[in-house]
Scaffold this motif. Structure first.
Motif, mmCIF file in Angstrom:
data_model
loop_
_atom_site.group_PDB
_atom_site.id
_atom_site.type_symbol
_atom_site.label_atom_id
_atom_site.label_comp_id
_atom_site.label_asym_id
_atom_site.label_seq_id
_atom_site.Cartn_x
_atom_site.Cartn_y
_atom_site.Cartn_z
ATOM 1 N N TRP A 56 5.011 2.959 1.777
ATOM 2 C CA TRP A 56 5.855 3.891 1.178
ATOM 3 C C TRP A 56 6.167 5.303 2.101
ATOM 4 C CZ3 TRP A 56 6.230 4.409 -4.722
ATOM 5 C CH2 TRP A 56 6.404 3.180 -5.368
ATOM 6 N N HIS A 57 4.899 5.574 2.506
ATOM 7 C CA HIS A 57 4.783 6.993 3.094
ATOM 8 C C HIS A 57 5.531 7.118 4.486
ATOM 9 C CE1 HIS A 57 1.142 8.432 0.503
ATOM 10 N NE2 HIS A 57 2.459 8.146 -0.263
ATOM 11 N N LEU B 51 12.516 8.582 6.601
ATOM 12 C CA LEU B 51 13.897 8.734 6.004
ATOM 13 C C LEU B 51 14.227 10.330 5.993
ATOM 14 C CD1 LEU B 51 13.827 5.809 3.468
ATOM 15 C CD2 LEU B 51 15.677 6.385 5.247
ATOM 16 N N ASN B 52 13.291 11.067 5.338
ATOM 17 C CA ASN B 52 13.286 12.458 4.939
ATOM 18 C C ASN B 52 11.929 13.136 5.189
ATOM 19 O OD1 ASN B 52 14.124 15.148 4.428
ATOM 20 N ND2 ASN B 52 16.078 14.305 3.061
ATOM 21 N N ILE C 296 14.819 10.931 -1.835
ATOM 22 C CA ILE C 296 15.133 10.601 -0.420
ATOM 23 C C ILE C 296 16.155 9.283 -0.582
ATOM 24 C CG2 ILE C 296 13.937 9.160 1.443
ATOM 25 C CD1 ILE C 296 11.287 10.718 0.673
ATOM 26 N N ARG D 194 1.005 -1.196 -0.013
ATOM 27 C CA ARG D 194 0.138 -0.183 -0.105
ATOM 28 C C ARG D 194 1.060 1.207 -0.001
ATOM 29 N NH1 ARG D 194 -4.933 -0.086 -1.411
ATOM 30 N NH2 ARG D 194 -5.635 1.587 -0.227
ATOM 31 N N SER D 195 0.417 2.447 -0.458
ATOM 32 C CA SER D 195 0.934 3.534 -0.617
ATOM 33 C C SER D 195 1.366 4.024 0.757
ATOM 34 C CB SER D 195 0.226 4.657 -1.102
ATOM 35 O OG SER D 195 -0.458 4.310 -2.484
ATOM 36 N N VAL E 70 11.831 16.360 2.539
ATOM 37 C CA VAL E 70 11.710 15.850 1.107
ATOM 38 C C VAL E 70 10.340 15.095 0.873
ATOM 39 C CG1 VAL E 70 12.708 14.619 -0.525
ATOM 40 C CG2 VAL E 70 14.133 15.725 0.906
ATOM 41 N N ALA E 71 9.871 14.181 1.847
ATOM 42 C CA ALA E 71 8.550 13.684 1.506
ATOM 43 C C ALA E 71 7.587 14.438 1.522
ATOM 44 C CB ALA E 71 8.494 12.628 2.645
ATOM 45 N N ARG E 72 7.649 15.391 2.255
ATOM 46 C CA ARG E 72 6.434 16.694 2.180
ATOM 47 C C ARG E 72 6.491 17.346 0.734
ATOM 48 N NH1 ARG E 72 5.356 21.811 3.918
ATOM 49 N NH2 ARG E 72 7.718 22.507 4.192
ATOM 50 N N LYS E 73 7.820 17.695 0.330
ATOM 51 C CA LYS E 73 7.547 18.392 -1.002
ATOM 52 C C LYS E 73 7.157 17.546 -1.994
ATOM 53 C CE LYS E 73 12.073 20.705 -0.149
ATOM 54 N NZ LYS E 73 13.375 20.913 -0.304
ATOM 55 N N MET E 74 7.494 15.951 -1.962
ATOM 56 C CA MET E 74 7.034 15.116 -2.985
ATOM 57 C C MET E 74 5.633 14.784 -2.797
ATOM 58 S SD MET E 74 9.839 12.059 -2.638
ATOM 59 C CE MET E 74 11.226 11.923 -3.541
ATOM 60 N N GLY E 75 4.782 15.554 -1.667
ATOM 61 C CA GLY E 75 3.320 15.387 -1.702
ATOM 62 C C GLY E 75 2.992 14.475 -0.761
ATOM 63 N N VAL E 76 3.585 13.934 0.232
ATOM 64 C CA VAL E 76 3.286 13.014 1.308
ATOM 65 C C VAL E 76 2.627 13.828 2.441
ATOM 66 C CG1 VAL E 76 4.091 11.126 2.738
ATOM 67 C CG2 VAL E 76 4.894 11.127 0.363
ATOM 68 N N ARG F 53 1.199 20.459 -7.534
ATOM 69 C CA ARG F 53 1.628 19.276 -8.282
ATOM 70 C C ARG F 53 0.410 18.918 -9.219
ATOM 71 N NH1 ARG F 53 5.726 15.404 -5.670
ATOM 72 N NH2 ARG F 53 4.016 14.103 -5.649
ATOM 73 N N PHE G 12 7.944 4.900 5.345
ATOM 74 C CA PHE G 12 9.525 4.852 5.370
ATOM 75 C C PHE G 12 10.136 6.445 5.008
ATOM 76 C CE2 PHE G 12 8.797 0.124 4.785
ATOM 77 C CZ PHE G 12 9.777 -0.138 5.808
ATOM 78 N N ALA G 13 9.169 6.863 3.778
ATOM 79 C CA ALA G 13 9.741 7.986 3.142
ATOM 80 C C ALA G 13 9.755 9.123 4.533
ATOM 81 C CB ALA G 13 8.695 8.544 2.129
#
Lengths: 329, 253
Positions: free
Chosen positions: A196-197, A203-204, B91, A192-193, A207-213, B77, A199-200
């Motif tokens: 991923w969220h 980890l960071n 990441i 499931r997504s 950056v995860a927030r910038k990626m839309g998480v 986005r 772990f992201a």
């Protein structure tokens, strides 16, 4: 190649190594005392190893998303006391008492995420989590003491014991819980997504927030589920011992954290697996079991747990250092 | 040429400091705009507004002719705005395909479709001239390769605007050259307008169609590349000069 990769996703080489070390260790114990491989001891290992593994799985949800739960001893403590109080003192049906306690556990996890999200940023996420969960650990244990006057609550109906002591055929019920919860973990973490969220975010988170998480929502879910599991563990242990006691819970803090690190779940966040958590949980109980089987003084338990943790983490550090140097080269 | 984004009188203040003062400009399809200025000129503020991290105090933004607002990075986005930062785009500890699709995962029959995501990320990278296994970890890539992955992702998902925040800083000369070629490839293959923020005029002049200079939050120059020079740009970046003389009236064709 893809098949190999998906296999590696579930079982990293470091986890294979950890498993081998534990198998070798248990074989050495067997040579020293053949009682180790008897049915009775296996039953004990399966029952309590599963309870420890469940606690490490709950802790894993915090650690993977970049937090740490120092309150789970308090959650376990208040959960078993609350069920006893509701059932024995107030005559509530067991199912209702269990449901209320699970909701309380989930609400505690939710509040941890809410508080920590409110102060991070600007603070580093680990800081508010650390402070708030230490506070909760004291407050929850304290409330349990105030309620019970530090006396154990006895008098559960016999069938309440099934939650912790029951069996499905020859299999201890706690092992069945572990299997079910592990399947749910594997599904969430790898299919499931949300996995991923998790772990992201660990980890960071920036950056995860910038990626839309949605980092805050991810942590709300992880912490709520993490504390829900700990509340369930509180119910299981209370049921197994047929008591509501303030002594159940706080003492698990360091062994379970050690179990998480033995299982390869990183304090830095974003690293770990359900298999590692189970391995760590069983390893910590195994040490306790070995002390009993070899009839060594219980005072050696802490020494053994500490050294075991050191051995595994050292092994992990060494592997990481080797990997970083090989990438740089 | 089709208009993509138009900002009108954009203003942003932080307490007593005016970070962006009445800035207006328009971008067009397949146009590369160099956004230059010294530290504190307002470039980052402008990017952060366009990417949904900041809300402007005044002014309007039009996307494909319609007034719009970007409420969050996820919202920007969704509206086809992509950004590649100088650092921290990806990441570490995760594979290329996870970094590619993080936050926009492909789900098939209720579960992650890793096979498709791997294939799509490898295809997108190949289109901008880089061949990598999508199972590779980010920490195994060089700075230029990381930038390529971030560009490939923006190329794959971007529909309207690609914002580049100093994408060549910290790269070797060879990697700068490759990155600039990839940006040109994206311009040619995608229907986006590209806003390229940089300090380095040598990096932007060979590929930009237009240059906008910001100075202390104000737009002081907006000209097609062929109508300006390094000398003029350097002067505009470092000194306050009456801006009316430096705004190109030539329409973008």
């Amino acid at each position: 190649m893809t098949k190999l990769n998906s296999f590696k996703k579930f079982l990293s080489i470091s986890e294979v190594n950890r498993t081998i070390i534990i198998i070798i260790l248990s074989f050495v114990i067997y040579i020293l005392n053949p009682f180790f491989y008897t049915g009775a001891n296996f039953k004990l290992l399966a029952t309590w190893g599963s309870v420890y593994a469940l606690m490490v799985l709950g802790q894993m949800l915090y650690l993977v998303t970049g937090g740490i739960d120092l309150s789970f001893g308090g959650v376990i403590c208040i959960s078993n006391v609350f069920v006893a109080m509701f059932v024995i003192w107030y005559g509530l049906p067991i199912w209702l008492a269990v449901l209320i306690v699970l909701i309380v556990g989930a609400a505690i996890g939710f509040s941890i995420a809410l508080f920590s999200n409110a102060f991070s940023p600007p603070l580093k996420f680990l800081l508010p989590v650390f402070i708030y969960t230490i506070m909760l650990s004291f407050v929850l244990t304290g409330i349990a003491r105030i309620i019970t006057g530090a006396f154990p609550i006895y008098g559960f109906p016999d069938y309440y014991g099934f939650i912790g002591k029951g069996k499905l055929g020859p299999v201890p019920i706690t092992f069945v819980y572990l299997i079910i919860i592990t399947v749910i973990f594997v599904f969430i973490f790898y299919f499931r997504s949300l996995g991923w969220h998790f772990f992201a975010t660990g980890l960071n988170d920036e950056v995860a927030r910038k990626m839309g998480v949605n980092v805050k929502r991810t942590r709300l879910i992880a912490f709520t589920l993490g504390s829900l599991i700990q509340a369930f563990v509180g119910i299981i242990i209370g049921s197994y011992l047929s008591v509501g006691s303030v002594l159940i819970g706080p003492s698990y803090l360091l062994p379970v954290l050690a179990g998480a690190f033995i299982g390869g779940i990183s304090l830095a966040g974003g690293e770990g697996s359900p298999y590692g958590a189970i391995l760590g949980g069983f390893a910590v109980y195994l040490i306790e079991n070995i002390i009993v089987v070899l009839a060594i003084s219980a005072f050696w338990k802490e020494v053994a747990t500490g050294l075991f943790l050191f051995l595994f983490v050292l092994f992990d550090f060494y592997q990481k250092r080797r990997r970083v140097f090989s990438i740089k080269a | 040429m089709k208009e993509i984004i138009r900002v009108e009188n954009l203003t942003k203040r932080y307490e007593n400091v005016v970070a962006l003062n009445n800035v207006s400009f328009t971008t067009h399809k397949k146009e590369i705009i160099g956004l230059v200025g010294d530290n504190g000129a307002g470039k980052s503020t402008l990017l952060n507004i366009l990417v949904g991290l900041y809300t402007p105090d005044e002014g309007k933004i039009y996307l494909n002719g319609k007034e719009t607002k970007f409420f969050s990075p996820a919202d920007a986005r969704k509206k086809g705005i992509e950004i590649v930062y100088q650092f921290e785009n990806l990441i570490e500890g995760m594979t290329i395909h996870k970094n590619f699709f993080m936050g926009r995962e492909v789900i098939k029959r209720g579960v992650l479709d890793n096979k498709l995501m791997r294939k799509k990320s490898e295809e997108a990278l190949e289109k901008i001239g880089i061949s990598k296994s999508s199972d590779q970890l980010i920490e195994e890539l060089s700075g230029g390769q990381r930038q390529a992955v971030a560009l490939g992702r923006a190329f794959h998902f971007g529909k309207n605007v690609l914002l580049l925040d100093e994408p060549t800083t910290g790269l070797s000369l060879k990697e700068v050259d490759k990155t600039l070629k990839r940006i040109k490839l994206i311009r040619n293959k995608a229907a986006m307008s590209i806003i390229f923020v940089t300090h380095n005029l040598r990096h932007i002049l060979p590929i930009a169609d237009r240059i906008i200079v910001l100075y202390h939050g104000e737009k002081v120059l907006d000209k097609r590349v062929e109508h300006t020079s390094v000398e003029e740009l350097t002067k505009m970046i470092t000194t306050r000069i009456k801006k009316e003389d430096h705004v190109d009236k030539t329409k973008f064709i």
